[in-house]
Design a protein around this motif. Sequence first.
Motif, short mmCIF file in Angstrom:
data_model
loop_
_atom_site.label_atom_id
_atom_site.label_comp_id
_atom_site.label_asym_id
_atom_site.label_seq_id
_atom_site.Cartn_x
_atom_site.Cartn_y
_atom_site.Cartn_z
N PRO A 265 6.12 -5.13 15.48
CA PRO A 265 7.33 -4.37 15.74
C PRO A 265 7.91 -3.74 14.47
O PRO A 265 8.78 -2.90 14.55
CB PRO A 265 8.29 -5.43 16.31
N ASN A 266 7.40 -4.11 13.31
CA ASN A 266 7.93 -3.63 12.05
C ASN A 266 7.09 -2.45 11.55
O ASN A 266 5.92 -2.63 11.21
CB ASN A 266 7.93 -4.76 11.02
N PRO A 267 7.63 -1.23 11.47
CA PRO A 267 6.83 -0.09 11.01
C PRO A 267 6.47 -0.16 9.53
O PRO A 267 5.65 0.61 9.06
CB PRO A 267 7.74 1.11 11.30
N ALA A 268 7.04 -1.10 8.80
CA ALA A 268 6.74 -1.24 7.38
C ALA A 268 5.46 -2.02 7.14
O ALA A 268 5.02 -2.15 6.00
CB ALA A 268 7.90 -1.93 6.67
N ALA A 269 4.83 -2.53 8.23
CA ALA A 269 3.63 -3.35 8.05
C ALA A 269 2.71 -3.23 9.25
O ALA A 269 3.14 -2.95 10.37
CB ALA A 269 4.02 -4.82 7.86
N VAL B 169 0.82 -1.21 0.00
CA VAL B 169 0.00 0.00 0.00
C VAL B 169 0.85 1.26 0.00
O VAL B 169 2.05 1.23 0.31
CB VAL B 169 -0.95 0.02 1.22
N ARG B 170 0.21 2.37 -0.31
CA ARG B 170 0.88 3.67 -0.35
C ARG B 170 1.14 4.23 1.06
O ARG B 170 2.15 4.88 1.30
CB ARG B 170 0.05 4.65 -1.16
N PRO C 58 -7.81 -18.70 12.86
CA PRO C 58 -6.77 -19.67 13.23
C PRO C 58 -5.85 -19.97 12.05
O PRO C 58 -6.31 -20.34 10.97
CB PRO C 58 -7.55 -20.91 13.63
N GLY C 59 -4.58 -19.73 12.25
CA GLY C 59 -3.59 -20.10 11.24
C GLY C 59 -3.49 -19.18 10.05
O GLY C 59 -2.82 -19.52 9.07
N SER C 60 -4.13 -18.01 10.09
CA SER C 60 -4.01 -17.11 8.95
C SER C 60 -3.94 -15.66 9.42
O SER C 60 -4.45 -15.31 10.48
CB SER C 60 -5.17 -17.29 7.98
N SER C 61 -3.28 -14.85 8.62
CA SER C 61 -3.13 -13.43 8.92
C SER C 61 -3.23 -12.63 7.63
O SER C 61 -3.06 -13.14 6.54
CB SER C 61 -1.76 -13.16 9.57
N PHE C 62 -3.47 -11.34 7.82
CA PHE C 62 -3.54 -10.40 6.71
C PHE C 62 -2.72 -9.18 7.12
O PHE C 62 -2.67 -8.82 8.29
CB PHE C 62 -5.00 -9.99 6.46
N ALA C 63 -2.06 -8.54 6.14
CA ALA C 63 -1.27 -7.36 6.46
C ALA C 63 -1.37 -6.34 5.34
O ALA C 63 -1.67 -6.67 4.19
CB ALA C 63 0.19 -7.74 6.67
N VAL C 64 -1.11 -5.10 5.71
CA VAL C 64 -0.83 -4.05 4.74
C VAL C 64 0.61 -3.65 5.00
O VAL C 64 1.04 -3.59 6.15
CB VAL C 64 -1.81 -2.85 4.88
N ARG C 65 1.36 -3.42 3.94
CA ARG C 65 2.78 -3.17 4.10
C ARG C 65 3.30 -2.23 3.03
O ARG C 65 2.65 -2.01 2.02
CB ARG C 65 3.57 -4.48 4.03
N THR C 66 4.48 -1.69 3.29
CA THR C 66 5.12 -0.86 2.29
C THR C 66 5.47 -1.74 1.09
O THR C 66 5.64 -2.95 1.22
CB THR C 66 6.41 -0.21 2.83
N PRO C 67 5.54 -1.13 -0.09
CA PRO C 67 5.84 -1.92 -1.29
C PRO C 67 7.22 -2.58 -1.23
O PRO C 67 8.17 -2.02 -0.69
CB PRO C 67 5.78 -0.89 -2.42
#
Length: 125
Positions: free
Chosen positions: A37-41, A15-16, A48-57
Motif C-alpha cells: 500500500p506504500n508507493p514509496a516501496a 533506489v532512484r 519464510p520469515g524474510s522479505s526484500f524491498a526497494v524503496r525511496t531514499p
Amino acid sequence: MTNHTAGPDFVAFQVRNVEASARFYEEVVGLHRLPAPNPAAAVFSTGPGSSFAVRTPLPGVDLEAGTPLGYGVGVWFHQEDALAVHARLLAAGGEVVEGPLEGPFGTQFSFRDPDGYLVTLHSRA
C-alpha cells in the motif's frame, strides 16, 4: 524473553526509481512481488520469515554522492535455476560482475542492479 537477535528478516535497497527497480527484481531476477500500500516501496517475498524491498531514499541519503551503493555488504538470493536468471539478466542488458561458476553454494554469479548494488544469486538451498 530470549537474549539473542535473529535476522536479517528484512533487507531494503534505497533506489532512484522504485518502479523501475521493482520491475527489474520481479521480471529479471524473478522475485515474487507482494501487494504494497506504500508507493514509496515495493516489497518481495524471499522466503519464510524474510522479505526484500526497494524503496525511496530515507532522509539524508544521497544516491548521487558517487560512493558505490552497498559497498562492502554482500546480499545473496537463492534460485534453484540460477542459469535461467543469468540468461534473463544478460538478455535485459544487465551487468554480470562474476560467474557463473560452481562454488560451495552451487551455481552462483554476481550482478549489479539498476542502481549499482552488487547482488549474488546462488542455486543451493
